[in-house]
Write an enzyme that holds these catalytic residues in place. Structure first.
Site, PDB file in Angstrom:
ATOM      1  N   CYS A  95       0.950   3.050  13.802  1.00 24.54           N
ATOM      2  CA  CYS A  95       2.109   3.924  13.671  1.00 24.54           C
ATOM      3  C   CYS A  95       2.120   4.994  14.744  1.00 24.54           C
ATOM      4  O   CYS A  95       3.148   5.578  15.032  1.00 24.54           O
ATOM      5  CB  CYS A  95       2.130   4.587  12.296  1.00 24.54           C
ATOM      6  SG  CYS A  95       1.750   3.436  10.986  1.00 24.54           S
ATOM      7  N   THR A 149      12.482  -7.724 -10.783  1.00 25.85           N
ATOM      8  CA  THR A 149      11.921  -9.059 -10.996  1.00 25.85           C
ATOM      9  C   THR A 149      10.675  -9.232 -10.132  1.00 25.85           C
ATOM     10  O   THR A 149      10.689  -8.882  -8.949  1.00 25.85           O
ATOM     11  CB  THR A 149      12.967 -10.137 -10.648  1.00 25.85           C
ATOM     12  OG1 THR A 149      14.108  -9.906 -11.477  1.00 25.85           O
ATOM     13  CG2 THR A 149      12.436 -11.534 -10.888  1.00 25.85           C
ATOM     14  N   ASN A 174      -8.765   3.858   8.061  1.00 20.83           N
ATOM     15  CA  ASN A 174      -8.301   2.665   8.773  1.00 20.83           C
ATOM     16  C   ASN A 174      -8.634   2.679  10.258  1.00 20.83           C
ATOM     17  O   ASN A 174      -8.752   1.638  10.877  1.00 20.83           O
ATOM     18  CB  ASN A 174      -6.788   2.471   8.572  1.00 20.83           C
ATOM     19  CG  ASN A 174      -6.005   3.757   8.679  1.00 20.83           C
ATOM     20  OD1 ASN A 174      -6.308   4.743   8.012  1.00 20.83           O
ATOM     21  ND2 ASN A 174      -5.000   3.758   9.523  1.00 20.83           N
ATOM     22  N   SER A 190      -3.463  -3.416  -0.803  1.00 18.32           N
ATOM     23  CA  SER A 190      -2.353  -4.112  -0.152  1.00 18.32           C
ATOM     24  C   SER A 190      -2.753  -5.537   0.204  1.00 18.32           C
ATOM     25  O   SER A 190      -3.853  -5.774   0.712  1.00 18.32           O
ATOM     26  CB  SER A 190      -1.964  -3.345   1.124  1.00 18.32           C
ATOM     27  OG  SER A 190      -1.019  -4.098   1.868  1.00 18.32           O
ATOM     28  N   GLY A 191      -1.855  -6.479  -0.034  1.00 18.86           N
ATOM     29  CA  GLY A 191      -2.151  -7.890   0.196  1.00 18.86           C
ATOM     30  C   GLY A 191      -2.464  -8.238   1.636  1.00 18.86           C
ATOM     31  O   GLY A 191      -3.427  -8.957   1.913  1.00 18.86           O
ATOM     32  N   HIS A 192      -1.652  -7.706   2.577  1.00 20.76           N
ATOM     33  CA  HIS A 192      -1.778  -8.197   3.955  1.00 20.76           C
ATOM     34  C   HIS A 192      -3.011  -7.683   4.684  1.00 20.76           C
ATOM     35  O   HIS A 192      -3.287  -8.107   5.801  1.00 20.76           O
ATOM     36  CB  HIS A 192      -0.489  -7.939   4.746  1.00 20.76           C
ATOM     37  CG  HIS A 192      -0.253  -6.524   5.168  1.00 20.76           C
ATOM     38  ND1 HIS A 192      -0.542  -6.086   6.427  1.00 20.76           N
ATOM     39  CD2 HIS A 192       0.262  -5.459   4.505  1.00 20.76           C
ATOM     40  CE1 HIS A 192      -0.204  -4.806   6.538  1.00 20.76           C
ATOM     41  NE2 HIS A 192       0.288  -4.403   5.381  1.00 20.76           N
ATOM     42  N   GLY A 218       0.808  -1.209   0.000  1.00 20.01           N
ATOM     43  CA  GLY A 218       0.000   0.000   0.000  1.00 20.01           C
ATOM     44  C   GLY A 218       0.845   1.264   0.000  1.00 20.01           C
ATOM     45  O   GLY A 218       0.551   2.225  -0.725  1.00 20.01           O
ATOM     46  N   THR A 219       1.897   1.277   0.772  1.00 23.64           N
ATOM     47  CA  THR A 219       2.725   2.476   0.885  1.00 23.64           C
ATOM     48  C   THR A 219       3.371   2.827  -0.452  1.00 23.64           C
ATOM     49  O   THR A 219       3.323   3.982  -0.902  1.00 23.64           O
ATOM     50  CB  THR A 219       3.810   2.269   1.970  1.00 23.64           C
ATOM     51  OG1 THR A 219       3.150   1.963   3.208  1.00 23.64           O
ATOM     52  CG2 THR A 219       4.674   3.498   2.144  1.00 23.64           C
ATOM     53  N   GLN A 237      -8.042  -0.232   2.908  1.00 21.60           N
ATOM     54  CA  GLN A 237      -9.002  -0.791   3.868  1.00 21.60           C
ATOM     55  C   GLN A 237     -10.329  -1.174   3.225  1.00 21.60           C
ATOM     56  O   GLN A 237     -11.121  -1.889   3.842  1.00 21.60           O
ATOM     57  CB  GLN A 237      -9.263   0.205   5.005  1.00 21.60           C
ATOM     58  CG  GLN A 237      -8.085   0.413   5.930  1.00 21.60           C
ATOM     59  CD  GLN A 237      -7.693  -0.838   6.712  1.00 21.60           C
ATOM     60  OE1 GLN A 237      -8.472  -1.779   6.857  1.00 21.60           O
ATOM     61  NE2 GLN A 237      -6.475  -0.868   7.213  1.00 21.60           N
TER      62      GLN A 237
HETATM   63  C1  LIG Z   1      -2.082  -0.534   5.948  1.00 27.70           C
HETATM   64  C2  LIG Z   1      -2.421   0.685   5.167  1.00 27.70           C
HETATM   65  C3  LIG Z   1      -1.512   1.234   4.249  1.00 27.70           C
HETATM   66  C4  LIG Z   1      -0.106   0.685   4.067  1.00 27.70           C
HETATM   67  O1  LIG Z   1      -0.094  -0.527   3.379  1.00 27.70           O
HETATM   68  P1  LIG Z   1       1.254  -1.414   3.460  1.00 27.70           P
HETATM   69  O2  LIG Z   1       1.000  -2.549   2.516  1.00 27.70           O
HETATM   70  O3  LIG Z   1       1.369  -1.864   4.871  1.00 27.70           O
HETATM   71  O4  LIG Z   1       2.372  -0.557   3.008  1.00 27.70           O
HETATM   72  C5  LIG Z   1      -1.895   2.341   3.537  1.00 27.70           C
HETATM   73  N1  LIG Z   1      -3.105   2.871   3.686  1.00 27.70           N
HETATM   74  C6  LIG Z   1      -4.020   2.392   4.551  1.00 27.70           C
HETATM   75  C7  LIG Z   1      -5.353   3.032   4.669  1.00 27.70           C
HETATM   76  C8  LIG Z   1      -3.700   1.281   5.330  1.00 27.70           C
HETATM   77  O5  LIG Z   1      -4.591   0.819   6.195  1.00 27.70           O
END
Ligand SMILES: *Cc1c(COP(=O)(O)O)cnc(C)c1O
Length: 400
Positions: A326, A238, A152, A200-202, A72-73, A180
């Site tokens: 954070c 890659t 978030n 973002s995957g996680h 995401g970042t 989110q």
């Molecule tokens: C977690 C989050 C991110 C960051 O994503 P990462 O994959 O951890 O870099 C960015 N924006 C929001 C709203 C998030 O909740």
């Protein structure tokens, strides 16, 4: 001891099916997608399939609109930096006061180092964007407006499809941090004016360190990671094949469980909210109760410290958060709650519970039982609650 994980907005458990889908790409299928032999072509086929699965989840018109990134970042950074580079004559950007640090830290950096004018649009007490301020900031000087799809910390949803139309009218690009929202609310990008979207995957039961940036066909994009011609020249390096395959599988599962999120997950969240509000006095919900992610509950308890609540919940086997991961560790309330002007007496005691499809009704029962006595004990120690400190300030339970 029973453990309850209710911090899914921080990260989610990788789904077992996702792990299974990834494993072959660490072993037999180790090839480089760019190679001109069988090892490469089987891998590039798997990457294409993952791209199509993401296309389906976000309703993109074409699978080429999906660019894989490290998360995401990186996606957020790439969207804004690309827009500024593609239209150098435009030197302003628009964002909101409640964005993730992935946006706000970059915006502050651009302001300081490049003289970019940043319009930070305020929100009201429910975390809703000031639409008039947004419209006033839009002009032909704006390269890009970046407003999150869902917050978030509070789950508050933003009217991004309308905001994108308004940006388009002045020729500005529109990006949304949908990290989110993806997998929790239906998204159909082809029917919107949204130019770019981060995911973002996680955050959706996929692996960490993989994400994607949607770039609508026709949008001028400037690569921020220079290297080879991977991702059609939009992101060198890659490919992270296991991550990409895992994200594709996670997207597939999220699509299959979307209805569950809107019904069963939402019902559990609502039951927790009701249970806590009934049992704990001087407590209220932050965020927009009428327009929120189905999985998120941010609840503020007056006259206590969020950190103390989290420590005691943790001892009871419950994992929650006091807002953005954070910002925890510092004694300042989160920038989101401050932007909403939640009084300090309450913002300090804000706790976020975020569900996933893996939670159960038992989890809800456990928190409803464990939390009220924790709050009661902490309040007995609080000089403000016990009357030994400054007189408690009155508050209205819903911030308009
Ligand atoms: C977690 C989050 C991110 C960051 O994503 P990462 O994959 O951890 O870099 C960015 N924006 C929001 C709203 C998030 O909740």
């Amino acid at each position: 001891m029973k453990t309850v994980y209710l911090d899914n907005n921080a990260t989610t458990r990788v789904a077992p099916d996702v792990v299974a889908a990834m494993l072959p790409f660490f072993t037999e299928q180790f090839g480089n997608a760019s190679s001109m032999h069988e090892f490469g072509s089987s891998v590039s086929g798997a990457i294409k399939a993952a791209r199509q699965r993401l296309q389906a989840l976000i309703g993109a018109e074409h699978d080429h609109e999906v660019v894989f990134t490290s998360g995401g970042t990186e996606s957020d950074n790439a969207a804004i930096l690309s827009a500024l580079e593609a239209t150098p004559e435009r030197t302003e950007i628009i964002t909101s006061a409640v964005e993730h640090p992935a946006i706000l830290t970059l915006a502050a950096h651009l302001e300081k180092t490049r003289g970019i004018r940043v319009h930070v649009i305020p929100v009201d007490g429910r975390g809703r964007l000031d639409r008039d301020a947004y419209r006033a900031a839009l002009s032909p000087r704006v390269a890009i407006a970046s407003i999150m799809w869902a917050n978030n910390e509070t789950g508050t949803l933003f009217p991004v499809t309308e905001l994108a139309e308004e940006a388009k009218a002045v020729g500005a690009l529109f990006h949304t941090d949908a990290v989110q929202a993806v997998g929790k609310v239906p998204i159909d990008l082809k029917s919107t004016a949204i130019d770019m979207l981060s995911l973002s995957g996680h955050k959706l039961h996929g692996p960490k360190g993989i994400g994607a940036l949607y770039v609508k066909r026709g949008v001028r994009f400037r690569s921020q990671v220079k290297g080879g011609q991977q991702e059609r020249g939009r992101r060198g390096g890659t490919e992270n094949t296991p991550g990409i395959v895992g994200l594709g599988k996670a997207a597939d599962l999220a699509l299959a469980h979307m209805a569950d999120e809107q019904t069963r997950v939402k019902a559990m969240r609502d039951r927790l909210e009701k249970g806590l509000l009934q049992r704990i006095p001087n407590t209220f919900v932050t965020g927009d109760p009428d327009n929120r992610l189905p999985n998120t509950l941010n609840i503020a308890c007056e006259y206590i410290e969020g950190e103390a609540i989290l420590l005691m919940l943790n001892r009871a086997g419950i994992a929650a958060s006091s807002g953005s991961a954070c910002t925890s560790g510092s004694l300042e309330p989160s920038h989101v709650l401050r932007a909403m002007a939640i009084p300090y007496t309450a913002a300090h005691g804000a706790t976020r519970f975020s569900f996933s499809r893996e939670n159960t009704e038992d989890d809800v029962d456990h928190v409803i039982e464990a939390m009220p006595p924790i709050i009661e004990r902490l309040r007995e120690l609080s000089p403000f609650w016990s009357g030994a400190g400054e007189a408690p300030k009155t508050f209205s339970p819903v911030y308009a």
